[in-house]
Design a protein around this motif. Structure first.
Motif, PDB file in Angstrom:
ATOM      1  N   LYS A 280       0.824  -1.199   0.000  1.00 13.60           N
ATOM      2  CA  LYS A 280       0.000   0.000   0.000  1.00 13.60           C
ATOM      3  C   LYS A 280       0.865   1.259   0.000  1.00 13.60           C
ATOM      4  N   LEU A 281       0.340   2.323  -0.597  1.00 16.53           N
ATOM      5  CA  LEU A 281       0.893   3.667  -0.425  1.00 16.53           C
ATOM      6  C   LEU A 281       0.221   4.248   0.811  1.00 16.53           C
ATOM      7  N   PHE A 282       1.032   4.716   1.743  1.00 18.18           N
ATOM      8  CA  PHE A 282       0.573   5.238   3.032  1.00 18.18           C
ATOM      9  C   PHE A 282       0.865   6.742   3.050  1.00 18.18           C
ATOM     10  N   GLU A 283      -0.198   7.539   3.110  1.00 20.79           N
ATOM     11  CA  GLU A 283      -0.068   8.996   3.048  1.00 20.79           C
ATOM     12  C   GLU A 283      -0.528   9.609   4.368  1.00 20.79           C
ATOM     13  N   ALA A 284       0.212  10.617   4.829  1.00 24.32           N
ATOM     14  CA  ALA A 284      -0.205  11.369   6.016  1.00 24.32           C
ATOM     15  C   ALA A 284      -0.315  12.836   5.645  1.00 24.32           C
ATOM     16  N   LYS A 285      -1.481  13.402   5.845  1.00 21.51           N
ATOM     17  CA  LYS A 285      -1.709  14.821   5.549  1.00 21.51           C
ATOM     18  C   LYS A 285      -2.070  15.543   6.839  1.00 21.51           C
ATOM     19  N   VAL A 286      -1.246  16.516   7.194  1.00 21.06           N
ATOM     20  CA  VAL A 286      -1.462  17.300   8.410  1.00 21.06           C
ATOM     21  C   VAL A 286      -1.841  18.714   8.000  1.00 21.06           C
ATOM     22  N   VAL A 287      -2.978  19.203   8.497  1.00 24.26           N
ATOM     23  CA  VAL A 287      -3.443  20.544   8.154  1.00 24.26           C
ATOM     24  C   VAL A 287      -3.633  21.372   9.423  1.00 24.26           C
ATOM     25  N   ASN A 288      -3.641  22.686   9.221  1.00 25.11           N
ATOM     26  CA  ASN A 288      -3.888  23.641  10.311  1.00 25.11           C
ATOM     27  C   ASN A 288      -2.916  23.489  11.477  1.00 25.11           C
ATOM     28  N   GLN A 335      -3.017  17.750  22.380  1.00 26.36           N
ATOM     29  CA  GLN A 335      -3.785  16.625  21.837  1.00 26.36           C
ATOM     30  C   GLN A 335      -5.288  16.891  21.884  1.00 26.36           C
ATOM     31  N   ASN A 336      -5.717  17.819  22.727  1.00 27.03           N
ATOM     32  CA  ASN A 336      -7.142  18.131  22.821  1.00 27.03           C
ATOM     33  C   ASN A 336      -7.636  19.011  21.669  1.00 27.03           C
ATOM     34  N   ASP A 337      -6.713  19.394  20.774  1.00 27.78           N
ATOM     35  CA  ASP A 337      -7.106  20.128  19.570  1.00 27.78           C
ATOM     36  C   ASP A 337      -7.178  19.227  18.339  1.00 27.78           C
ATOM     37  N   VAL A 338      -6.709  18.003  18.466  1.00 28.21           N
ATOM     38  CA  VAL A 338      -6.467  17.151  17.298  1.00 28.21           C
ATOM     39  C   VAL A 338      -7.712  16.368  16.869  1.00 28.21           C
ATOM     40  N   GLU A 339      -7.935  16.354  15.550  1.00 32.98           N
ATOM     41  CA  GLU A 339      -8.916  15.454  14.938  1.00 32.98           C
ATOM     42  C   GLU A 339      -8.164  14.541  13.978  1.00 32.98           C
ATOM     43  N   LEU A 340      -8.508  13.251  13.973  1.00 32.93           N
ATOM     44  CA  LEU A 340      -7.804  12.292  13.110  1.00 32.93           C
ATOM     45  C   LEU A 340      -8.818  11.461  12.332  1.00 32.93           C
ATOM     46  N   PHE A 341      -8.546  11.334  11.027  1.00 33.14           N
ATOM     47  CA  PHE A 341      -9.436  10.613  10.113  1.00 33.14           C
ATOM     48  C   PHE A 341      -8.637   9.584   9.317  1.00 33.14           C
ATOM     49  N   PHE A 342      -9.304   8.532   8.858  1.00 31.41           N
ATOM     50  CA  PHE A 342      -8.770   7.628   7.844  1.00 31.41           C
ATOM     51  C   PHE A 342      -9.532   7.886   6.547  1.00 31.41           C
ATOM     52  N   GLU A 343      -8.778   7.922   5.427  1.00 28.32           N
ATOM     53  CA  GLU A 343      -9.392   8.192   4.132  1.00 28.32           C
ATOM     54  C   GLU A 343      -8.833   7.243   3.074  1.00 28.32           C
ATOM     55  N   SER A 344      -9.650   6.945   2.095  1.00 32.04           N
ATOM     56  CA  SER A 344      -9.230   6.257   0.870  1.00 32.04           C
ATOM     57  C   SER A 344     -10.357   6.448  -0.141  1.00 32.04           C
ATOM     58  N   LYS A 345     -10.227   5.841  -1.298  1.00 34.36           N
ATOM     59  CA  LYS A 345     -11.313   5.982  -2.277  1.00 34.36           C
ATOM     60  C   LYS A 345     -12.586   5.291  -1.811  1.00 34.36           C
ATOM     61  N   PHE A 352     -10.881  10.012  15.974  1.00 28.69           N
ATOM     62  CA  PHE A 352     -10.420  10.701  17.185  1.00 28.69           C
ATOM     63  C   PHE A 352     -10.813  12.164  17.049  1.00 28.69           C
ATOM     64  N   HIS A 353     -11.495  12.704  18.087  1.00 24.96           N
ATOM     65  CA  HIS A 353     -12.014  14.072  17.997  1.00 24.96           C
ATOM     66  C   HIS A 353     -11.617  14.873  19.231  1.00 24.96           C
ATOM     67  N   LYS A 354     -10.652  15.768  19.047  1.00 25.69           N
ATOM     68  CA  LYS A 354     -10.223  16.730  20.068  1.00 25.69           C
ATOM     69  C   LYS A 354     -10.036  16.084  21.444  1.00 25.69           C
ATOM     70  N   GLY A 355      -9.138  15.105  21.450  1.00 26.07           N
ATOM     71  CA  GLY A 355      -8.739  14.476  22.712  1.00 26.07           C
ATOM     72  C   GLY A 355      -9.568  13.284  23.123  1.00 26.07           C
ATOM     73  N   THR A 356     -10.588  12.958  22.334  1.00 26.64           N
ATOM     74  CA  THR A 356     -11.499  11.885  22.738  1.00 26.64           C
ATOM     75  C   THR A 356     -11.654  10.852  21.627  1.00 26.64           C
ATOM     76  N   PRO A 357     -11.508   9.559  21.935  1.00 27.60           N
ATOM     77  CA  PRO A 357     -11.742   8.527  20.924  1.00 27.60           C
ATOM     78  C   PRO A 357     -13.225   8.431  20.589  1.00 27.60           C
ATOM     79  N   HIS A 381      -5.867  22.137  14.222  1.00 28.52           N
ATOM     80  CA  HIS A 381      -6.646  23.264  14.749  1.00 28.52           C
ATOM     81  C   HIS A 381      -5.772  24.247  15.534  1.00 28.52           C
ATOM     82  N   GLU A 382      -4.557  24.482  15.048  1.00 32.69           N
ATOM     83  CA  GLU A 382      -3.654  25.392  15.769  1.00 32.69           C
ATOM     84  C   GLU A 382      -3.029  26.462  14.871  1.00 32.69           C
ATOM     85  N   GLY A 383      -3.333  26.449  13.577  1.00 28.75           N
ATOM     86  CA  GLY A 383      -2.734  27.417  12.670  1.00 28.75           C
ATOM     87  C   GLY A 383      -3.257  27.206  11.267  1.00 28.75           C
TER      88      GLY A 383
END
Length: 407
Positions: A280-288, A335-345, A352-357, A381-383
């Protein structure tokens, strides 16, 4: 900009050749030759590893000297690294063989090697290979493709791309080829990459464009965390497109830089996807993120973690592994600002939503992670800074390939 078929021979005035020199491999081509009909301005980036291969030292002298470059000879199978004076002499002998065959100044001939570290190159085979290839240099697309195959080691596919664009009414072409599958964690550019273009541009601007683009493309991939002794990217520009020479950072410069970015990103992603044993191609995109540097640090940490890579291989939505990698990356965040998603086609899911699973749909997450390209998307969510890094999953085959690499 238009993506076109081909690689290093598409730009006006460039030719290529390849041959079976039996450097180490016995059943395939293992030498390649890229040649410009006229001298080129050149730019390059090289490994930051303190242990630099002889060919890296040779090429760096050419790029730093400001002198033109007209050809590059590449061999696969033996890296010519950790080889002392004998290794450097092999570079000189190869370059002088080009001078003898084609009449170009040997000081304008770059050399590159990839393969096993610590073995001496058979100079007689290198010279014979140069003599053979000098007679078969060709400007066809097929010749360029064959050259891209000859530089492969553990790669499973060759990697080449080309684009065309216009500057002040003149058609300009840029093509490239690269190799890389293992020992990939660049701190300069890539394993081996060669770019050819017919643009007329000042050397200082070419170098600046290459260095900037490399930072956001080749320097954002990782396969196994190992920075090679041989990492080399060379870009040759021969000016045969006939455009007014690019001397300033104007619209023409930006047009060229955008094309350069496309070519480098394409080749970088191809290498990440073709990591040794990868599925697999494994991509990580970090925004803000707060800063660009933080975004790059965080995204590279995610794709570089062995635990993260194993989770991608196993299609395991264990988001804790990715957060853990972010936490030890060196970037500071809450970590309480972080949102994490998995994406593919297959879709997108937040885990994970702002510190909470979150209580997410495991079946949907599995469906998303089964795809050939999987993205971990992180909103800090920091910049307003962002960056993307690319890697691959960690499979059983990676160990198998590297356990007997010298065999």
């Amino acid at each position: 900009m238009e993506v076109i078929k081909g690689g290093v021979t598409v730009a006006e005035g460039f030719k290529a050749a390849s041959c079976e020199a039996n450097i180490k491999y016995k059943d395939r081509t293992d030498m390649a030759f890229v040649y410009s009909e006229v001298p080129c301005v050149c730019a390059g980036t090289f490994t930051s590893n303190v242990v630099k291969a002889a060919c890296v030292q040779w090429d760096k002298q050419i790029v730093d000297s400001g002198k033109p470059m007209q050809a590059v000879v590449i061999n696969s199978g033996i890296a010519n690294a950790c080889t002392g004076k004998e290794g450097f002499d092999a570079c000189e002998a190869t370059a002088k063989a080009v001078e003898k065959s084609l009449g170009v100044d040997y000081a304008s001939v770059a050399v590159a090697s990839t393969g096993v570290i610590g073995m001496q190159l058979p100079v007689d085979k290198l010279v014979a290979g140069v003599e053979k290839m000098s007679k078969t240099l060709d400007g066809s697309i097929e010749a360029g493709t064959d050259a891209s195959k000859a530089i492969m080691t553990t790669d499973t596919v060759n990697k080449e791309v080309a684009v065309s664009f216009h500057i002040a009414g003149k058609k300009v072409t840029l093509g490239g080829m690269s190799k890389g599958s293992g020992m990939i964690h660049p701190n300069m550019c890539t394993m081996l990459a060669f770019l050819t273009t017919d643009i007329a541009i000042e050397k200082s601007l070419l170098q600046e464009a290459v260095s900037e683009v490399v930072s956001d493309t080749f320097n954002m991939i990782t396969v196994d965390g190992d920075t090679s002794t041989n990492d080399t990217l060379l870009c040759m520009a021969n000016g045969k497109a006939g455009n007014d020479i690019v001397k300033d950072k104007n619209d023409d410069y930006e047009t060229f830089k955008n094309a350069l970015f496309y070519v480098c990103e394409f080749l970088a992603k191809k290498m990440a996807a073709d990591g040794e044993g990868a599925s697999k191609l494994f991509e990580a995109k970090v925004v803000n993120a707060k800063t660009k540097e933080d975004a790059k640090t965080l995204s590279r940490a995610i794709v570089g973690s062995n635990l993260s890579k194993a989770a991608i291989f196993g299609c395991d939505a264990n988001f804790g592994r990715f957060l853990c990698a972010m936490g030890y990356s060196g970037a500071q965040f809450d970590q309480n600002d972080v949102e994490l998603f998995f994406e593919s086609k297959a879709g997108r899911i937040e885990v994970f939503h702002k510190g909470t699973p979150l209580d997410f749909d495991e079946d949907k997450a599995l469906e998303i992670m089964k795809e050939e390209t999987v993205t971990v998307f992180v909103d800090m969510h920091e910049g307003d800074a962002e960056a993307t890094a690319w890697g691959c999953d960690l499979t059983y085959d990676y160990v198998k390939i590297n356990a007997d690499y010298r065999s």
